[in-house]
Design an enzyme around this catalytic site. Sequence first.
Site, mmCIF file in Angstrom:
data_model
loop_
_atom_site.group_PDB
_atom_site.id
_atom_site.type_symbol
_atom_site.label_atom_id
_atom_site.label_comp_id
_atom_site.label_asym_id
_atom_site.label_seq_id
_atom_site.Cartn_x
_atom_site.Cartn_y
_atom_site.Cartn_z
ATOM 1 N N CYS A 173 -21.573 10.418 -3.725
ATOM 2 C CA CYS A 173 -22.035 9.122 -4.223
ATOM 3 C C CYS A 173 -21.511 7.977 -3.373
ATOM 4 O O CYS A 173 -22.282 7.116 -2.953
ATOM 5 C CB CYS A 173 -21.621 8.940 -5.681
ATOM 6 S SG CYS A 173 -22.526 10.048 -6.789
ATOM 7 N N HIS A 174 -20.165 7.946 -3.149
ATOM 8 C CA HIS A 174 -19.603 6.838 -2.374
ATOM 9 C C HIS A 174 -18.613 7.313 -1.330
ATOM 10 O O HIS A 174 -17.852 6.510 -0.792
ATOM 11 C CB HIS A 174 -18.934 5.819 -3.312
ATOM 12 C CG HIS A 174 -19.848 5.366 -4.411
ATOM 13 N ND1 HIS A 174 -19.755 5.885 -5.701
ATOM 14 C CD2 HIS A 174 -20.901 4.510 -4.421
ATOM 15 C CE1 HIS A 174 -20.703 5.338 -6.445
ATOM 16 N NE2 HIS A 174 -21.416 4.514 -5.704
ATOM 17 N N GLY A 175 -18.589 8.636 -1.092
ATOM 18 C CA GLY A 175 -17.812 9.143 0.031
ATOM 19 C C GLY A 175 -16.328 9.302 -0.225
ATOM 20 O O GLY A 175 -15.508 8.947 0.629
ATOM 21 N N HIS A 196 -13.726 7.753 -9.116
ATOM 22 C CA HIS A 196 -14.300 6.451 -8.758
ATOM 23 C C HIS A 196 -15.269 6.012 -9.849
ATOM 24 O O HIS A 196 -14.914 5.220 -10.719
ATOM 25 C CB HIS A 196 -14.982 6.547 -7.381
ATOM 26 C CG HIS A 196 -15.597 5.260 -6.948
ATOM 27 N ND1 HIS A 196 -16.879 5.173 -6.465
ATOM 28 C CD2 HIS A 196 -15.094 4.000 -6.927
ATOM 29 C CE1 HIS A 196 -17.140 3.898 -6.163
ATOM 30 N NE2 HIS A 196 -16.066 3.163 -6.437
#
Lengths: 428, 187
Positions: free
Chosen positions: B151-153, B127
């Site tokens: 960080c963003h799953g 990502h």
Amino acid sequence: MANGLHDSQVSNPVLRWIDQRLPVVTMIQKEYGVFPTPRNFNYFWNFGALAMITLMIMIASGIFLAMNYTPHTSMAFDSVERIMRDVNYGWLIRYAHMNGASMFFIVIYIHIFRGLYYGSYKAPRELLWMLGVTIFLLMMATAFMGYVLPWGQMSFWGATVITNLFSAIPLIGPEVVTWLWGGFSVDNPTLNRFFSLHYLMPFMIVGVVFLHVAALHITGSNNPLGIEPKGPQDTLPFHPYYTIKDSVGIVVYFAVFAALVFFAPNYLGHPDNYIPANPLVTPAHIVPEWYFLPFYAILRAVPDKLGGVVLMGGSIMILFVLPWLDTSKVRSMRFRPFTRVLFLLWTVNFFVLMWVGAKPAEQPYVLISQISTMFYFAYFLVVLPLMGRIERPLPLPESISRAVLGMKASLGGGPIPGTATAKPMEKA
Amino acid sequence: MADRVASHGTSGGAAAPDVTKRDFLMLTTAAFTAVGVGAVAWPFIASLAPSRDVLALSSTDVDISPIAVGQAVTVMWRGKPVFVRHRTAEEIVNARTTPLGELKDPATDESRVQRAPWLVVVGICTHLGCVPLGQKPTDPKGDYNGWFCPCHGSHYDNSARIRKGPAPTNLVVPEYTFVTDQSIRIG
């Protein structure tokens, strides 16, 4: 123009938009396009342009070297070796920078020789000359600090010797030296600050070069005859005549530069600088780079420490007042036959000083350096003031065009077609 | 500039009046200048590319004999973390029985490993570049028992394939070889 724009004559619409707001195009056309230049330049007049090109090469190669160089005593030498061995084309950029420094001084010495021979330092070009001497001083400071950066034996010991000179200053000398070093000997603080200043000074040089060229464009160039142009028949537009001639000079310059870089990259250097710096071992013969040798010889010629420093500094500072030391009304040595011989002897003497500067400080070299030093100063302090008054110069030609084209053609007749005369200047 | 000189009648050839020797000279000069500028610029530009010592560090040897089943280690390769996991039988089965339709970036487990027990992937979330958690036994491993990027799953499975979350592609499998049964060379 009514709305605060410059009245631009540029035809291309995009360029005109820019030029109306910042007249760079007009300026280039005026200063390097139509600029009236004496038509009788010889190749000695190429060297200013060559110096500018060398400066650009040094800045470009220096910036890329700085991307890989580490200014710390424990890593400096190795970082330079890494540039030579591991960085793509690092060897080329390094050798270009190293030999570019020598080329810079070759070019500048010839450029100065031209100024001395043809009286380019005389009125109204005194300030132009002094700006040039300033550039020379900045160059020497830059080159000195640059040579310290690889942190070889000569780097370290040259730095030690030259910074120690300042201890000759009465009363405060030793403290000044401690301040310069940032410590009690040449060490990491010294190396770090030299790196910063070495990166800075070329840009100071760029600034003074700009002033130097600006001053030149006010007075106009001198020429081999030393007489001022009297009108458009004595000049040519800079472009295309001198852009082409400079291009020829540039090609020859690059040939010499390439011969050095590719076939003899270490010829002008000292092998001892490939030994990492060792504060405990002084090399047998500490020698600066070749371009400093004449001044090094003057320094060593005087038995007194302070005297040597003063005379070495004086040997360059005296150039500042040259316009007032030379009393002759005639500019070019072409018309000063007796002084010319003495000047050429002075030039030979400059090479003698260069040669003796590399020799060990023993006899007979000491005596030779002392005689040479005396002649160096005598030329400026005795010969030039005197000769201006007692020498009878040869008669000067009537005008440049008369001297170049001959009597008939310069009056507009003769077989030379009209295109040989310069385009008339549109503005005064 | 001085007037353009039209080609003389004696110059031979069928030179049209508007193509002159001067045009030829200007064109060749411009061409050579362009080549010259390129030749001068190239070493400077090339000097910015990875140097030989950087390239020499572009291979890393990993001794895998001390890695027990179910254990994972992280090694540095080209400045990046690489996850080397000694997978359990259960993890291998899980990886191989996943229907490809469920995968955002479909790839079979067989195509991502050389020897089934050993999974070697670059530990950088595809990502925005964080290092996913899951190497340590105490780390959260996400819903698919592989790795979880905090960080963003993003959730990765036992074959380090993206299953859930914003990452677009599976964790990258670098080039590697088994030098011996106990040693892998990455890069």
